[in-house]
Design a protein around this motif. Structure first.
Motif, PDB file in Angstrom:
ATOM      1  N   PRO A  56     -11.730   4.821  -7.654  1.00 25.42           N
ATOM      2  CA  PRO A  56     -12.876   3.554  -8.226  1.00 25.42           C
ATOM      3  C   PRO A  56     -13.231   3.604  -9.246  1.00 25.42           C
ATOM      4  CG  PRO A  56     -14.036   5.379  -6.526  1.00 25.42           C
ATOM      5  CD  PRO A  56     -12.566   5.801  -7.061  1.00 25.42           C
ATOM      6  N   LEU A  57     -13.897   2.435  -9.731  1.00 25.33           N
ATOM      7  CA  LEU A  57     -14.334   2.413 -11.185  1.00 25.33           C
ATOM      8  C   LEU A  57     -15.383   3.639 -11.506  1.00 25.33           C
ATOM      9  CD1 LEU A  57     -15.036   0.512 -13.499  1.00 25.33           C
ATOM     10  CD2 LEU A  57     -17.145   0.010 -12.461  1.00 25.33           C
ATOM     11  N   ARG A 116     -17.703   6.183  -9.056  1.00 22.52           N
ATOM     12  CA  ARG A 116     -17.977   7.410  -9.081  1.00 22.52           C
ATOM     13  C   ARG A 116     -18.663   7.545 -10.476  1.00 22.52           C
ATOM     14  NH1 ARG A 116     -17.197  10.644  -5.654  1.00 22.52           N
ATOM     15  NH2 ARG A 116     -17.067  12.351  -6.998  1.00 22.52           N
ATOM     16  N   ILE A 117     -19.791   8.396 -10.882  1.00 21.90           N
ATOM     17  CA  ILE A 117     -20.363   8.579 -12.073  1.00 21.90           C
ATOM     18  C   ILE A 117     -20.712   9.713 -12.392  1.00 21.90           C
ATOM     19  CG2 ILE A 117     -22.168   6.293 -11.148  1.00 21.90           C
ATOM     20  CD1 ILE A 117     -24.203   8.758 -10.438  1.00 21.90           C
ATOM     21  N   SER A 118     -20.818   9.638 -13.926  1.00 24.03           N
ATOM     22  CA  SER A 118     -21.189  10.896 -14.657  1.00 24.03           C
ATOM     23  C   SER A 118     -22.437  10.364 -15.286  1.00 24.03           C
ATOM     24  CB  SER A 118     -19.819  11.311 -15.546  1.00 24.03           C
ATOM     25  OG  SER A 118     -18.943  11.765 -14.818  1.00 24.03           O
ATOM     26  N   ALA A 145     -14.211   8.055 -18.378  1.00 25.33           N
ATOM     27  CA  ALA A 145     -14.896   6.993 -17.861  1.00 25.33           C
ATOM     28  C   ALA A 145     -14.198   5.700 -18.143  1.00 25.33           C
ATOM     29  CB  ALA A 145     -16.057   7.084 -18.747  1.00 25.33           C
ATOM     30  N   ASP A 146     -14.360   4.783 -17.096  1.00 25.42           N
ATOM     31  CA  ASP A 146     -13.522   3.290 -17.331  1.00 25.42           C
ATOM     32  C   ASP A 146     -14.738   2.684 -18.227  1.00 25.42           C
ATOM     33  OD1 ASP A 146     -11.431   3.739 -15.726  1.00 25.42           O
ATOM     34  OD2 ASP A 146     -12.814   3.777 -13.879  1.00 25.42           O
ATOM     35  N   MET A 182     -16.038  -5.520 -13.191  1.00 27.15           N
ATOM     36  CA  MET A 182     -15.137  -4.561 -13.625  1.00 27.15           C
ATOM     37  C   MET A 182     -14.419  -3.671 -12.544  1.00 27.15           C
ATOM     38  SD  MET A 182     -17.121  -2.619 -16.906  1.00 27.15           S
ATOM     39  CE  MET A 182     -17.510  -3.738 -18.397  1.00 27.15           C
ATOM     40  N   ALA A 183     -15.173  -3.490 -11.368  1.00 27.11           N
ATOM     41  CA  ALA A 183     -14.556  -2.837 -10.446  1.00 27.11           C
ATOM     42  C   ALA A 183     -13.424  -3.602  -9.780  1.00 27.11           C
ATOM     43  CB  ALA A 183     -15.748  -2.504  -9.407  1.00 27.11           C
TER      44      ALA A 183
END
Length: 377
Positions: free
Chosen positions: A186-187, A219-221, A264-265, A329-330
Motif C-alpha cells: 500500500p501507499l 504504511r508509515i515511516s 517512500a511514495d 494518492m493511494a
C-alpha cells in the motif's frame, strides 16, 4: 580565494551545508567548528573561543581573503576580539535560522539577547545571506517590530541598513541515489522532521486516523531528530499505528536515512515553521511525491505559481484536506499508476539545489562579496 569559515554549531543542516559546499568549492577553506551541543552557550561563547583559537593555533603568516560564519556566531564580538588582519576581512553571515522568529512554546520564554546577537552580527557583516526569501522577509519584519518596542535609543535605520546588504542563497543537497523498482504494497508515507511541536506532528497523526477510519491502507515511516523532551503525541501514535510502521525514530546513518527516503511514495510536511525545507527537497529528489502545506518557504522552494504542475504537491487546510489528498494518492497507486513519474518535472527543477550544480553559484557569490583583486593579500 582563501576562506576562514566559523561554525559554532557544527551539526545537522549547518554541518551538511559547510561540508557539501567546501568539498566542491573552487576556493580554499579553513573551517573552525564547535560540536553541536547546548546552542545557547555556543552563541554566548563562540566569539571568544574562535578568537582565542585564531590567536593560539593559527600561524600569524596565515592569511585569508574573506570571513564566512553562520548566524550562531556573534560576529561583532569576534571582530572586536581577533587580530587586526582578521578583523578587517570582508565578512558574510549566513542565516540558517534566526532567534526572533524561531518558534517557542510561550513567547515569554524567548531570550531577546540572542535576537540582539543576530542584529549585531548582521550590522557587522558586509553581506547577509538568507536560505530563502521567506526567511529574509520574516526576519526583517520581526526585527523592525522588535526594535520599535525598545523604550529608547532605538537604532534608527538598522533594519534598512541590513536589508540593503541581504541576498538569498539556498543551501545544497547531496545527490540522491537512483530509485530502484517499487516494492509491492500500500501507499508508503514518510514524515521526517525534528520531533518538536513546531513541526505540527499532531496534524499528521490526525490525518492518518482519518485515513484509517475510511479504510485506506497505508504504511508509515516517522523519522527525524529527537530531543530530551518529545511531544507525547509520538508515543500515542506509535501505539495507535503499530501495525503499519516501517521505520520509527532517528536514522543513525546517512545510508539508513536515504533508504527511508527511497522507500517512500509520498513525503508529508505539516510544519508551522520552516525556513527552507531540506528534507522535503531530498525526499523529492529521492523519488517521493512531496505533499506540503501552502505556507512558509515551501511555495518559494517548490515553485508554487511558477510551474503548471506545482499545485499538485500542495494542500490547503488541516488534517481533513491532507487525508483527502493522501487517499487520492493511494487510489492512484492502487490503479497501477506511478506516483514517482508524476513528480519527474519537479525533480528536474529541484536538481538546481544539488551540490554539483550549486557550489559554483555560491562560489561566485562569495567572490562578489570578497575583496577587490588588487586588495587581496
Amino acid at each position: 580565494m582563501r576562506i576562514l569559515a566559523l561554525e559554532p554549531y557544527y551539526g545537522g543542516s549547518h554541518k551538511a551545508f559547510l561540508d557539501g559546499w567546501s568539498a566542491l568549492s573552487r576556493h580554499d577553506w579553513t573551517v573552525l567548528t564547535l560540536p553541536p551541543y547546548k546552542w545557547k552557550w555556543r552563541m554566548r561563547h563562540a566569539a571568544v573561543t574562535f578568537a582565542q583559537e585564531v590567536h593560539e593555533h593559527l600561524s600569524e603568516k596565515t592569511r585569508w581573503d574573506l570571513l564566512f560564519c553562520s548566524d550562531m556566531l556573534n560576529l561583532a564580538e569576534f571582530r572586536g576580539l581577533v587580530r587586526r588582519d582578521v578583523r578587517e576581512l570582508p565578512s558574510v553571515v549566513y542565516f540558517h535560522e534566526n532567534q526572533l522568529t524561531y518558534p517557542v512554546r510561550v513567547e515569554c520564554e524567548r531570550d531577546y539577547q540572542f535576537a540582539m546577537t543576530n542584529l549585531t552580527s548582521a550590522l557587522a557583516a558586509d553581506a547577509v545571506w538568507f536560505n530563502s526569501a521567506f526567511h529574509r522577509d520574516e526576519f526583517l519584519a520581526a526585527l523592525d517590530a522588535f526594535l520599535k518596542r525598545m523604550p529608547d535609543h532605538q537604532p534608527a535605520g538598522a533594519t534598512e541598513r541590513i536589508r540593503a546588504k541581504t541576498s538569498v542563497h539556498p543551501p545544497g543537497v547531496v545527490p540522491m541515489p537512483a530509485r530502484r523498482g517499487r516494492q509491492p504494497g500500500p501507499l508508503r508515507i514518510l514524515w521526517a522532521a525534528r520531533w518538536e511541536h513546531d513541526k505540527n506532528p499532531e496534524e499528521f497523526f490526525r490525518a492518518l486516523g482519518i485515513l484509517r477510519r475510511r479504510g485506506v491502507a497505508f504504511r508509515i515511516s516517522v523519522v527525524g531528530e529527537q530531543f530530551r523532551e518529545t511531544p507525547e503525541v509520538f508515543a500515542q501514535a506509535r501505539r495507535d499505528f503499530t501495525d503499519c510502521i516501517d521505520r520509527w525514530g532517528y536514522q543513525e546513518s546517512r545510508a539508513d536515512y536515504e533508504v527511508a527516503l527511497s522507500e517512500a511514495d509520498v513525503f508529508v510536511s505539516t510544519a508551522r515553521h520552516e525556513f527552507f525545507g531540506l528534507c522535503a527537497v531530498e525526499a523529492a529528489l529521492a523519488g517521493a511525491v512531496p505533499l506540503l502545506p501552502t505556507r512558509l518557504a515551501y511555495p518559494e522552494v517548490f515553485g508554487l505559481g511558477q510551474s503548471e504542475d506545482a499545485g499538485r504537491f500542495f494542500y490547503d487546510g488541516g488534517p481533513e484536506t491532507l487525508a483527502k489528498r493522501l487517499a487520492e494518492m493511494a487510489r492512484f497507486l492502487a490503479d497501477g499508476q506511478s506516483l514517482t513519474d508524476r513528480a519527474e518535472g519537479l525533480r528536474n527543477r529541484l536538481r538546481r539545489f544539488e551540490w554539483p550544480n550549486l557550489a559554483g553559484v555560491l562560489d561566485a557569490a562569495l567572490e562578489e562579496a570578497g575583496p577587490a583583486p588588487s586588495s587581496s593579500v
